[in-house]
Structures are given as C-alpha cells and as structure tokens.
Design a protein around this motif. Structure first.
Motif, PDB file in Angstrom:
ATOM      1  N   SER A   1      -0.264 -25.926  57.684  1.00 47.75           N
ATOM      2  CA  SER A   1       0.782 -26.895  57.349  1.00 47.75           C
ATOM      3  C   SER A   1       1.485 -27.376  58.603  1.00 47.75           C
ATOM      4  CB  SER A   1       1.825 -26.270  56.409  1.00 47.75           C
ATOM      5  OG  SER A   1       1.255 -25.878  55.185  1.00 47.75           O
ATOM      6  N   ALA A   2       1.773 -28.667  58.641  1.00 52.58           N
ATOM      7  CA  ALA A   2       2.593 -29.258  59.704  1.00 52.58           C
ATOM      8  C   ALA A   2       3.837 -29.853  59.064  1.00 52.58           C
ATOM      9  CB  ALA A   2       1.804 -30.334  60.441  1.00 52.58           C
TER      10      ALA A   2
ATOM     11  N   GLY B   1       7.438 -28.064  63.014  1.00 50.23           N
ATOM     12  CA  GLY B   1       7.141 -26.686  62.657  1.00 50.23           C
ATOM     13  C   GLY B   1       5.838 -26.623  61.893  1.00 50.23           C
ATOM     14  N   GLY B   2       5.536 -25.449  61.411  1.00 49.61           N
ATOM     15  CA  GLY B   2       4.311 -25.325  60.634  1.00 49.61           C
ATOM     16  C   GLY B   2       4.002 -23.892  60.334  1.00 49.61           C
ATOM     17  N   GLY B   3       2.813 -23.691  59.822  1.00 49.90           N
ATOM     18  CA  GLY B   3       2.403 -22.345  59.486  1.00 49.90           C
ATOM     19  C   GLY B   3       0.925 -22.281  59.182  1.00 49.90           C
ATOM     20  N   VAL B   4       0.369 -21.115  59.420  1.00 51.54           N
ATOM     21  CA  VAL B   4      -1.026 -20.827  59.103  1.00 51.54           C
ATOM     22  C   VAL B   4      -1.025 -19.723  58.059  1.00 51.54           C
ATOM     23  CG1 VAL B   4      -3.262 -20.072  60.001  1.00 51.54           C
ATOM     24  CG2 VAL B   4      -1.742 -21.468  61.436  1.00 51.54           C
ATOM     25  N   VAL B   5      -1.652 -19.977  56.928  1.00 48.50           N
ATOM     26  CA  VAL B   5      -1.699 -19.013  55.833  1.00 48.50           C
ATOM     27  C   VAL B   5      -3.146 -18.614  55.602  1.00 48.50           C
ATOM     28  CG1 VAL B   5      -1.194 -18.603  53.396  1.00 48.50           C
ATOM     29  CG2 VAL B   5       0.356 -20.005  54.767  1.00 48.50           C
ATOM     30  N   GLU B   6      -3.401 -17.327  55.577  1.00 49.09           N
ATOM     31  CA  GLU B   6      -4.747 -16.785  55.352  1.00 49.09           C
ATOM     32  C   GLU B   6      -4.669 -15.777  54.222  1.00 49.09           C
ATOM     33  OE1 GLU B   6      -8.727 -16.477  55.633  1.00 49.09           O
ATOM     34  OE2 GLU B   6      -7.546 -17.791  56.966  1.00 49.09           O
TER      35      GLU B   6
ATOM     36  N   ARG C   1      -2.140 -39.974  64.112  1.00 50.58           N
ATOM     37  CA  ARG C   1      -3.267 -39.623  64.983  1.00 50.58           C
ATOM     38  C   ARG C   1      -3.033 -38.275  65.663  1.00 50.58           C
ATOM     39  NH1 ARG C   1      -2.952 -45.246  66.158  1.00 50.58           N
ATOM     40  NH2 ARG C   1      -2.081 -44.948  68.248  1.00 50.58           N
ATOM     41  N   ALA C   2      -1.777 -37.994  66.032  1.00 53.13           N
ATOM     42  CA  ALA C   2      -1.459 -36.701  66.650  1.00 53.13           C
ATOM     43  C   ALA C   2      -1.690 -35.561  65.665  1.00 53.13           C
ATOM     44  CB  ALA C   2      -0.020 -36.696  67.149  1.00 53.13           C
ATOM     45  N   LEU C   3      -1.262 -35.749  64.418  1.00 54.37           N
ATOM     46  CA  LEU C   3      -1.488 -34.709  63.408  1.00 54.37           C
ATOM     47  C   LEU C   3      -2.975 -34.565  63.100  1.00 54.37           C
ATOM     48  CD1 LEU C   3       1.496 -35.438  60.998  1.00 54.37           C
ATOM     49  CD2 LEU C   3       1.266 -33.536  62.608  1.00 54.37           C
ATOM     50  N   GLY C   4      -3.698 -35.667  63.110  1.00 53.74           N
ATOM     51  CA  GLY C   4      -5.142 -35.585  62.943  1.00 53.74           C
ATOM     52  C   GLY C   4      -5.792 -34.778  64.054  1.00 53.74           C
ATOM     53  N   ALA C   5      -5.316 -34.971  65.291  1.00 54.31           N
ATOM     54  CA  ALA C   5      -5.847 -34.186  66.415  1.00 54.31           C
ATOM     55  C   ALA C   5      -5.525 -32.706  66.239  1.00 54.31           C
ATOM     56  CB  ALA C   5      -5.263 -34.704  67.729  1.00 54.31           C
ATOM     57  N   LEU C   6      -4.309 -32.412  65.758  1.00 47.20           N
ATOM     58  CA  LEU C   6      -3.933 -31.017  65.498  1.00 47.20           C
ATOM     59  C   LEU C   6      -4.831 -30.404  64.429  1.00 47.20           C
ATOM     60  CD1 LEU C   6      -1.963 -28.569  65.670  1.00 47.20           C
ATOM     61  CD2 LEU C   6      -0.604 -29.722  63.901  1.00 47.20           C
TER      62      LEU C   6
ATOM     63  N   PHE D   1      -1.658 -29.296  54.866  1.00 47.00           N
ATOM     64  CA  PHE D   1      -0.450 -29.817  54.225  1.00 47.00           C
ATOM     65  C   PHE D   1       0.457 -30.478  55.264  1.00 47.00           C
ATOM     66  CE2 PHE D   1      -1.491 -26.034  51.559  1.00 47.00           C
ATOM     67  CZ  PHE D   1      -1.788 -26.718  50.385  1.00 47.00           C
ATOM     68  N   ILE D   2       1.136 -31.534  54.830  1.00 40.13           N
ATOM     69  CA  ILE D   2       2.120 -32.217  55.677  1.00 40.13           C
ATOM     70  C   ILE D   2       3.447 -32.243  54.924  1.00 40.13           C
ATOM     71  CG2 ILE D   2       2.751 -34.336  56.875  1.00 40.13           C
ATOM     72  CD1 ILE D   2      -0.230 -35.032  56.906  1.00 40.13           C
ATOM     73  N   GLY D   3       4.516 -31.892  55.612  1.00 41.12           N
ATOM     74  CA  GLY D   3       5.845 -31.909  55.015  1.00 41.12           C
ATOM     75  C   GLY D   3       6.872 -32.454  55.978  1.00 41.12           C
ATOM     76  N   GLY D   4       8.118 -32.487  55.532  1.00 35.86           N
ATOM     77  CA  GLY D   4       9.205 -32.944  56.381  1.00 35.86           C
ATOM     78  C   GLY D   4       9.589 -34.386  56.104  1.00 35.86           C
ATOM     79  N   GLY D   5      10.516 -34.881  56.891  1.00 37.99           N
ATOM     80  CA  GLY D   5      11.074 -36.203  56.684  1.00 37.99           C
ATOM     81  C   GLY D   5      10.068 -37.327  56.721  1.00 37.99           C
ATOM     82  N   VAL D   6       8.989 -37.147  57.469  1.00 35.26           N
ATOM     83  CA  VAL D   6       8.012 -38.219  57.610  1.00 35.26           C
ATOM     84  C   VAL D   6       7.334 -38.559  56.289  1.00 35.26           C
ATOM     85  CG1 VAL D   6       6.021 -36.765  58.195  1.00 35.26           C
ATOM     86  CG2 VAL D   6       6.175 -39.062  59.142  1.00 35.26           C
ATOM     87  N   VAL D   7       7.333 -37.615  55.344  1.00 34.78           N
ATOM     88  CA  VAL D   7       6.708 -37.896  54.054  1.00 34.78           C
ATOM     89  C   VAL D   7       7.730 -37.898  52.912  1.00 34.78           C
ATOM     90  CG1 VAL D   7       4.418 -37.119  54.713  1.00 34.78           C
ATOM     91  CG2 VAL D   7       6.039 -35.462  53.790  1.00 34.78           C
TER      92      VAL D   7
END
Length: 350
Positions: free
Chosen positions: A147-148, A155-160, A261-266, A280-286
């Motif tokens: 998630s970004a 911020g973000g997180g990796v869930v496994e 494009r930056a998130l796509g690179a990530l 997943f994408i979250g935050g004000g941008v969406v």
C-alpha cells in the motif's frame, strides 16, 4: 453504532491535529461507523498528547456504551518514523517536532496511562493492514499486498500473510524513501526532486503534498505562467492543486500524472521484490471525485510494469473507508494480538 456485552479492542489513530478512535469486538464487528475525533494536542508535548489519547479512548467507549472492563487491548498508530515498539525517531518527525518527542516511547506511555496492552503501528502500516483485510476477507491470512498512502508525505506498508512486515528496527514499509528511476517520471529539463528526508529522487519527492509544493508546482508554473495558482502563496497553492485536478485542469493533471508514474515505478519495484496479490493507494490524492480517482488509479496501473503472470493475478484498488482506515487498522492489529496463539517452538534445537 451500538453497545456490546462481548470483549472489545479499541483503535486510536493519532494525527497532527486530531485523534480518531474506533471499537472492534472480539468477533470482528466495528461498533463505530464514522469518524470519532478529538483534539490530539501533539504540539503541546508528550504528556498532553497522551492525556488527549486517554480522552479519545474514554470518549469512544462512552459513545458506544462499552464498559471499560470489556476492553482487552488498544491499538495505536502515529505518523512515522518510529520503531516497531512505538518509539519516535531520534530525529523527530513532522508531527512530533519538539525535542521532547525525540526518542519518546509513545506506545509505552499510553500503555502505562491506560493500564492496558497497547499494540503499535505507524499510520501507513495501519491503513495498509485495514485495506488488506477488508479486500481479502477470509483469505487475508493467505494473501500479500503493498500500500502507498499519499498525504503530506508518503507512507505505506507491506503485508504478508495478513500481517504487517515491520522489519528489524520497525521501519520496513517506509515506501516514500525508496529511490525510483526518474527517466519516465520527469519532464525534459525538470530538476531532480528532493525530499525533506535529504534524499533526491525518492517516491515522496514526487508523490506527496510536500512534493507538489517543493518540487512539482514550481516547475509546472514555469510552463503555465498565467495559471491562477501562480498568484497564490506556495503552501495554499499546493493544497488547491487537487481541486483543479478534479476539474480537469491541464497543469494539475500534469502534476498528478507525474505522481501516478512515480507510484507505478514504486509498484514495479514491489512486483519484483515481494510480488504481492494487491496494490492499494490511499490518502488525499484519492479522496476526490470518482472520475479523478478512476483516472489516477488507471494511470498508476498503466505505469506499473508487471509481468503477464503477475498482471493476471494482481489487483489495484483504493484503501477503503479512508479517514477511518488508520484507527480500524490498529484495532485489527490489537485483535490479532489478543487472539494470538502461543509462540511456536523453534524448528531447530540448540
């Protein structure tokens, strides 16, 4: 909302201005369906902030009619950077700027104040955990995601397998500070963006509100010098870009296309590093109008270079219940801790 006679956990999402709290029953039902906000008092220092969290805790219990003796644990999230155990970075952070916060054990302080076990995650990890469990439901403990969360920073997180990967120092999933290739992100002649952390060319230097103010908007105003935002103070102008983007403004769409494009690179890096089931994408941008949200998510997916096998399995989605995701995510973490089985024995003996 409603009271319960079964045990519960409480989730508290701590922010720069407000705390948001929720209540989750042991059998997995949220008793709060809206924001329950109170002032966070973080600028008044650690003692005042912890008292404010205690008031948030008491307030949400009063609202839901849950007796205090029904609470088994509390989940807490704050903005990072902080350790896995909730110790604020020795360098401080945007929300915890006063010297008294540096190296402060905020989790331990709240645990001492409430007399209850407190489980900690940073806010990006908390939102990531919530998105993962809502999206996958019964399959959550067999799935992975990245998630970004785009806000003032990134911020973000990796869930496994349903659990946040914290890392040795608790700073795994600091996706904003991953360096990305910029050749397909920046326009010709655009300066390499810098991040408040000191890095140049990391994801946060492009995909964040701070990036818009510091890096992207100043450049694009040289291309659109007659734009109305040219006459606004920089901080206000940066906050107004999202509204222009929703209305299809060319300058704003150029800025958000760069962020996509930056998130796509990530996510391309994530695909080769963790190969998750979902992005997943979250935050004000969406947190925007549906047309803009759909356009942005599609642009991120377009610029995420997945192999055909990965693309056939991967999901791109938005973090649900976005304002409530942090509190709900740490409530889930607290619930998982309450339900946890004893630690299994080692596979290899001494």
């Amino acid at each position: 909302m409603g009271s319960t006679t079964v045990p519960v956990v409480v989730g508290i999402d701590n922010g720069g201005t407000s705390n948001n709290a929720t209540v989750l029953t042991i059998d997995g039902r949220f008793l709060v369906d809206q924001l329950v906000e109170t002032p966070s008092e973080v600028r008044a220092g650690p003692q005042a902030a912890v008292e404010a969290m205690a008031r948030s805790f008491d307030g949400v219990l009063a609202l839901t009619g849950v007796p205090r003796d029904q609470v088994r644990a509390v989940g807490l999230d704050t903005p990072g950077p902080a350790s896995a155990t909730g110790v604020i970075s020795s360098k401080g952070s945007t929300n915890f700027s006063q010297p008294a916060w540096r190296g402060h054990d905020i989790r331990g302080a709240l645990e001492h104040r409430l007399g209850l076990p407190v489980v900690y995650h940073n806010d990006g990890n908390a939102a990531a955990l919530y998105a993962h469990h809502v999206h996958f439901g019964a399959d959550a403990m067999r799935r992975s995601s990245v998630s970004a969360i785009v806000g003032t920073g990134l911020g973000g997180g990796v869930v496994e397998n349903g659990r946040v990967i914290a890392g040795a120092a608790g700073m795994a999933g600091e996706l904003g500070h991953v360096h990305i290739p910029l050749a397909n992100v920046l326009a010709p002649g655009q300066p390499v963006p810098t991040c408040a952390c000191g890095f140049a060319g990391d994801v946060e230097s492009v995909a964040s509100l701070t990036a818009i103010e510091r890096n992207l908007l100043p450049y694009w105003l040289t291309r659109f010098p007659e734009h109305p935002l040219a006459g606004e103070p920089s901080a206000r102008a940066a906050k107004l870009v999202r509204g222009y983007g929703e209305r299809g403004d060319e300058l704003a769409r150029e800025i958000f296309a760069q962020q996509a494009r930056a998130l796509g690179a990530l996510f391309t890096i994530a695909a080769n590093f963790t190969d998750p089931h979902a992005y997943f994408i979250g935050g004000g941008v969406v947190e925007t109008a549906p047309e803009f949200r759909d356009w942005f998510l599609a642009a991120v997916r377009e610029h995420s270079a997945l192999r055909a096998e990965q693309a056939a399995l991967a999901t791109f989605a938005l973090v649900p219940d976005r304002d409530m995701a942090g509190a709900r995510g740490v409530a889930l973490a607290a619930l998982e801790r309450v339900r946890a089985l004893p630690t299994p024995p080692p596979l290899v003996g001494d």
